[in-house]
Structures are given as structure tokens and as C-alpha cells.
Design a protein around this motif. Structure first.
Motif, short mmCIF file in Angstrom:
data_model
loop_
_atom_site.label_atom_id
_atom_site.label_comp_id
_atom_site.label_asym_id
_atom_site.label_seq_id
_atom_site.Cartn_x
_atom_site.Cartn_y
_atom_site.Cartn_z
N HIS A 98 24.37 50.36 -2.05
CA HIS A 98 23.90 51.41 -1.14
C HIS A 98 22.39 51.61 -1.29
N PHE A 99 21.92 51.71 -2.52
CA PHE A 99 20.50 51.90 -2.79
C PHE A 99 19.68 50.77 -2.16
N GLY A 100 20.07 49.54 -2.45
CA GLY A 100 19.33 48.38 -1.97
C GLY A 100 19.33 48.25 -0.46
N LEU A 101 20.48 48.48 0.15
CA LEU A 101 20.55 48.37 1.61
C LEU A 101 19.71 49.45 2.28
N PHE A 102 19.72 50.66 1.74
CA PHE A 102 18.92 51.72 2.35
C PHE A 102 17.43 51.53 2.09
N PHE A 103 17.06 50.87 1.00
CA PHE A 103 15.67 50.49 0.78
C PHE A 103 15.21 49.58 1.92
N VAL A 104 16.04 48.59 2.25
CA VAL A 104 15.72 47.64 3.31
C VAL A 104 15.72 48.33 4.68
N VAL A 105 16.72 49.19 4.93
CA VAL A 105 16.77 49.91 6.20
C VAL A 105 15.53 50.79 6.35
N ALA A 106 15.14 51.47 5.29
CA ALA A 106 13.95 52.34 5.34
C ALA A 106 12.69 51.52 5.63
N ALA A 107 12.58 50.34 5.03
CA ALA A 107 11.41 49.49 5.28
C ALA A 107 11.37 49.06 6.74
N SER A 108 12.49 48.60 7.26
CA SER A 108 12.51 48.15 8.65
C SER A 108 12.30 49.33 9.60
N TRP A 109 12.85 50.49 9.26
CA TRP A 109 12.65 51.71 10.06
C TRP A 109 11.16 52.08 10.10
N HIS A 110 10.53 52.05 8.93
CA HIS A 110 9.13 52.45 8.85
C HIS A 110 8.24 51.55 9.71
N TYR A 111 8.43 50.25 9.60
CA TYR A 111 7.58 49.34 10.36
C TYR A 111 7.91 49.37 11.86
N ALA A 112 9.12 49.77 12.21
CA ALA A 112 9.51 49.84 13.62
C ALA A 112 8.99 51.10 14.30
#
Length: 116
Positions: free
Chosen positions: A38-52
Motif C-alpha cells: 500500500h505504501f509503495g503503490l501510493f508513493f507511485v500514485v502520488a508521484a504521477s498525480w503530482h506531475y499530472a
């Protein structure tokens, strides 16, 4: 535009993983592995969200927290799955970790530019 496309792909893949993957049965080799996932996937989702979207951190955290809660609420109604408040905590921690790392990176980069 490319960043938003990446976000859509990441968002869809992560959602599919949370909704259609079967939780492991029997003893796990690593304690709390699901929380690490969960931690790792949300790290990645947050990164893609931020750049989008490039929204303020608090808006992003609010939206990602709502997404984490929604995932758990939906999983409650999926046979063989369940809801766990600690999964939401791991989700929020993963997203927060990205934003903290990104803020630290920006600060370090600004400091290096000031020296040059």
C-alpha cells in the motif's frame, strides 16, 4: 499531456490491483507486507498525480486520502476482500512520503543553485 496519461495508466493499474487481486492466504513471509505494498503503490500514485496536476500539497493529500478511503470502502463489499483502516494509514503515509521527498529534493536543488 504525457504526465496525465501516465497518471491515468498508473491510477487504473493500481485500482485494478486493489480491487481484483486476491489477498494472500496462509502465513506471509514478510510481516505486514500488504502495508508495504500500500505504501509503495501510493508513493507511485502520488508521484504521477503530482506531475499530472501540480496542485498544492494539501489538496493532493486530501484527494489521495479520499482515494485510499474509497478503495477500502469498496473492498469491504468485494467477496474475499476486506477493509482495513491500517491500509488507509499506509496509503496516506506513502503519499506523504512522496511529497516530503519531493519537497526535500526541491530544497536541496535550490540550495545547490544558490551556491553556483
Amino acid at each position: 499531456m504525457a504526465a496525465r496519461s501516465v497518471f491515468v495508466v498508473v491510477f487504473c493499474l493500481v485500482s485494478l490491483l486493489f480491487f481484483w487481486s486476491s489477498p494472500p492466504s496462509g502465513p506471509q513471509g514478510i510481516a505486514h507486507l500488504d502495508k508495504v505494498v500500500h505504501f509503495g503503490l501510493f508513493f507511485v500514485v502520488a508521484a504521477s498525480w503530482h506531475y499530472a496536476f501540480r496542485l498544492p500539497y494539501w489538496v493532493s493529500m486530501l484527494a489521495l486520502t479520499a482515494y485510499g478511503i474509497a478503495i477500502e470502502m469498496i473492498q469491504y463489499y468485494i467477496p474475499g476482500r476486506g477493509a482495513d483502516v491500517w491500509d488507509v494509514v499506509a496509503d496516506v503515509a506513502g503519499a506523504a512520503a512522496f511529497f516530503l521527498c519531493f519537497a526535500g529534493y526541491k530544497k536541496l536543488r535550490a540550495r545547490k543553485r544558490g551556491r553556483a
